[in-house]
Motif scaffolding. Structure first.
Motif, mmCIF file in Angstrom:
data_model
loop_
_atom_site.group_PDB
_atom_site.id
_atom_site.type_symbol
_atom_site.label_atom_id
_atom_site.label_comp_id
_atom_site.label_asym_id
_atom_site.label_seq_id
_atom_site.Cartn_x
_atom_site.Cartn_y
_atom_site.Cartn_z
ATOM 1 N N GLY A 80 -19.613 26.609 32.382
ATOM 2 C CA GLY A 80 -18.325 26.173 32.902
ATOM 3 C C GLY A 80 -18.463 25.228 34.069
ATOM 4 O O GLY A 80 -19.556 25.027 34.613
ATOM 5 N N GLU A 93 -15.005 33.400 32.474
ATOM 6 C CA GLU A 93 -14.122 32.613 33.330
ATOM 7 C C GLU A 93 -13.563 33.444 34.484
ATOM 8 O O GLU A 93 -13.478 32.955 35.617
ATOM 9 C CB GLU A 93 -12.977 32.028 32.497
ATOM 10 C CG GLU A 93 -12.105 31.063 33.279
ATOM 11 C CD GLU A 93 -11.162 30.284 32.379
ATOM 12 O OE1 GLU A 93 -10.030 29.984 32.838
ATOM 13 O OE2 GLU A 93 -11.537 29.961 31.232
ATOM 14 N N ARG A 120 -14.110 32.705 38.486
ATOM 15 C CA ARG A 120 -12.953 32.529 39.378
ATOM 16 C C ARG A 120 -13.005 33.529 40.528
ATOM 17 O O ARG A 120 -12.670 33.191 41.677
ATOM 18 C CB ARG A 120 -11.658 32.688 38.578
ATOM 19 C CG ARG A 120 -10.414 32.222 39.327
ATOM 20 C CD ARG A 120 -9.199 32.242 38.416
ATOM 21 N NE ARG A 120 -9.342 31.304 37.310
ATOM 22 C CZ ARG A 120 -9.060 30.011 37.389
ATOM 23 N NH1 ARG A 120 -8.631 29.505 38.539
ATOM 24 N NH2 ARG A 120 -9.188 29.240 36.337
ATOM 25 N N ALA A 145 -12.979 25.769 34.239
ATOM 26 C CA ALA A 145 -12.891 25.896 32.787
ATOM 27 C C ALA A 145 -14.253 26.217 32.206
ATOM 28 O O ALA A 145 -15.286 25.895 32.801
ATOM 29 C CB ALA A 145 -12.351 24.604 32.165
ATOM 30 N N THR A 146 -14.257 26.876 31.042
ATOM 31 C CA THR A 146 -15.502 27.209 30.359
ATOM 32 C C THR A 146 -15.501 26.607 28.955
ATOM 33 O O THR A 146 -14.457 26.216 28.427
ATOM 34 C CB THR A 146 -15.677 28.735 30.236
ATOM 35 O OG1 THR A 146 -14.585 29.268 29.470
ATOM 36 C CG2 THR A 146 -15.706 29.388 31.604
#
Length: 581
Positions: free
Chosen positions: A289, A346, A350, A375-376
């Protein structure tokens, strides 16, 4: 005398005795001849070499200057793959006060190790300088030289996966490991396609897909996941190499181990011509990501606090095998996040950023001028142009010339590098002690004050502090400066201008701007490295005028490398800028 005057003097003085008639280049190991000098190869000599190598010798030209190829060249000159396919061009156009891309006298489009062994023996006999080129990306100018014989490995492009590789000479019963045999002419996109997209494994290569695998490994070699999987050099298991005596050798930890060690980060083109490499491959993470975002501070005080906070956050949450890539620091009180992660879902990624995001949100002094974005994507599709196109994503661009491999892709952001005029380029490894709580404020002050002169990036994947013990152990057994083991990042400060290939319409070398930008880069570097005096530098991304370069590139490994050089190339057949010997 100021630095620039000193450099100009240093460049001019060696030429003064040859001003009337230059017959040869003086080198550490002897004299290379120039055309017209007594002993320079005759046409018959060149023809004889051409016959020995099966007609694979040519006179390379700049395609922009040849009426027969100019139209096609202008149509594709922004394509890194096209440039790499031209023996008369290099990916970089020039470096201020240092070098300009220049075609060789002849080029050998080698197809075998024997082709190369023949050329090396011939060049040594005729005292013709050798240049080795795979991808053609050398910032130090090692991919080109006037009046030379270019050994061009582009056609030696093959990748083969093996499940249980055992190096030649290993003890009976040695367990095999998953590996990939990679030809010297392969670019990383060729390796990624075979190993990752098709094979479902990971190979530690570089970020730029058109970089050659061999030169990358000779220099050390970092990629986005290097904190997780190490350097290219540390993953090399075996190599086939042609040495200065024209012998084709297979080297590894059991056969010619000293030469094998030198090839792992001892500097591209210094010890021989690599013809094949065998790399360890790794399990492939399920996903990878990216993190992007730009934050603006409204005052110098707030910017200092932001820099200190982001560095402390990196130390506490991101300095580990899962994270890599960079953060940029700019003089307008802005930081740009350009981070990469692997092996995390993800929500996990985060969560790693949430404390920092909360801190930024709690103050009105900061504005996201480009929103935080995470984003991944499936790791198997990281170098899959079909995947990007199917998703409507424009991060990658294909090689759109007819007949080229459909999987060839380059990152869109790398296109601006084609033919660039480098004004200045410096790097330095930043030691882990700077991340200690008592030093974070001092580090932040240095970053802020240096960025006010010239902005720069901290490349966290190009320092191995925070990597696993296994990764560190493998990197320790390479020729790179041991400082890399304790460096949390490599700082890169550089500047450059538009493409300056001869023959490009409106190509212009703005040397007034080049000097101004070069001075700013040097001043920024000087201020930042006050907190890391004597910091080492990364051979493949460093200053052409690097001071005390052997110490900077190889540290305590330099004497051992010099010994290997004397053993395998006593006459200096292989010479590159800032190389050993």
């Amino acid at each position: 005398m100021d630095r620039r005057t000193l450099l100009k003097t240093a460049l001019v003085l060696p030429l003064l005795p040859l001003a009337a008639k230059v017959d040869a280049y003086v080198t550490g190991g002897g004299r290379w001849l120039k055309p017209g000098a007594a002993g320079w190869p005759t046409d018959a000599d060149w023809d004889a070499l051409n016959r020995q190598v099966g007609g694979r010798l040519s006179i390379p030209k700049n395609p922009l200057l040849d009426p027969a190829t100019r139209e096609d060249a202008l149509a594709h000159i922004g394509n890194q793959f096209y440039v790499g396919d031209q023996p008369g061009l290099t990916q970089t156009g020039a470096y201020y006060n240092a070098w300009t891309s220049t075609p060789s006298a002849r080029a050998l489009a080698a197809e075998s190790a024997q082709d190369i062994a023949t050329a090396v023996t011939w060049a040594r006999k005729h005292r013709v300088r050798l240049v080795i080129r795979g991808g053609g990306h050398s910032y130090l100018g090692a991919s080109n030289a006037a009046d030379s014989l270019l050994i061009w490995t582009r056609k030696m492009n093959s990748v083969q996966l093996v499940d249980g590789f055992v190096p030649q000479g290993a003890k009976a019963g040695t367990a095999g490991v998953p590996a990939a045999h990679v030809g010297a002419g392969a670019m990383w996109i060729d390796a990624y396609h075979a190993v990752t997209t098709m094979g479902g494994r990971y190979i530690q290569g570089g970020g730029c897909t058109t970089v050659g695998c061999a030169g990358f490994t000779n220099g050390g070699g970092f990629g986005s996941m290097s904190k997780g999987f190490g350097t290219g050099a540390s993953n090399l298991l075996e190599a086939e190499v042609v040495t200065a005596d024209g012998v084709i050798r297979v080297v590894n930890a059991y056969k010619d181990p000293d030469l094998f060690w030198a090839l792992k980060g001892g500097g591209g083109g210094s010890f021989g011509v690599i013809t094949r490499l065998t790399f360890r491959t790794h399990y492939l993470p399920q996903s990878v990501g990216v993190v992007r975002g730009k934050i603006q501070a409204d005052s110098d005080e707030a910017f200092h606090a932001l820099v200190a906070k982001v560095m402390a956050h990196f130390r506490d949450r991101l300095c580990n095998p899962n994270w890599g890539e960079q953060i940029e620091f700019h003089g307008d009180r802005r930081i740009d996040l350009q981070m990469f992660f692997q092996g995390l879902a993800e929500d996990q990624a985060r969560a790693a950023w949430q404390p920092f995001l909360d801190w930024v949100a709690a103050s009105k002094a900061y504005t996201w001028t480009s929103p935080f974005w995470l984003a991944t994507l499936p790791a198997r599709h990281l170098w899959d142009i079909d995947f990007f196109q199917a998703q409507g994503l424009n991060y990658a661009v294909p090689d759109n010339r007819p007949g080229t491999p459909a999987y060839h892709m380059a990152w869109a952001g790398d296109q601006e590098q084609v033919g660039t005029y480098i004004y200045a380029y410096t790097s330095a490894w930043m030691p882990s002690r700077l991340l200690k709580e008592e030093h974070i404020g001092t580090l932040a002050t240095a970053i802020v004050e240096a960025a006010q002169i010239r902005g720069f990036s901290f490349h966290f994947n190009k320092g191995l502090y925070g990597a696993s013990e296994e990764t560190l152990a493998r990197a320790r057994d390479t020729a790179m400066n041991p400082e890399v083991l304790d460096a949390f990042a490599l700082v890169i400060i550089g500047a450059g201008g538009p493409a300056v290939f001869e023959g490009l319409p409106d190509a212009h070398r703005d040397d007034v701007k080049a000097k101004r930008e070069s001075d700013a880069v040097q001043k920024s570097y000087a201020r930042l490295t006050q907190v890391a005096p004597g910091a080492g530098a990364y051979f493949s991304e460093s200053d052409y005028f690097q001071k005390d370069y052997q110490k900077a590139y190889w540290g305590t490994n330099a004497p051992r490398l010099a010994s290997v050089k004397r053993k395998y190339d006593p006459d200096g057949t292989f010479v590159v800028r800032n190389g050993i010997g």
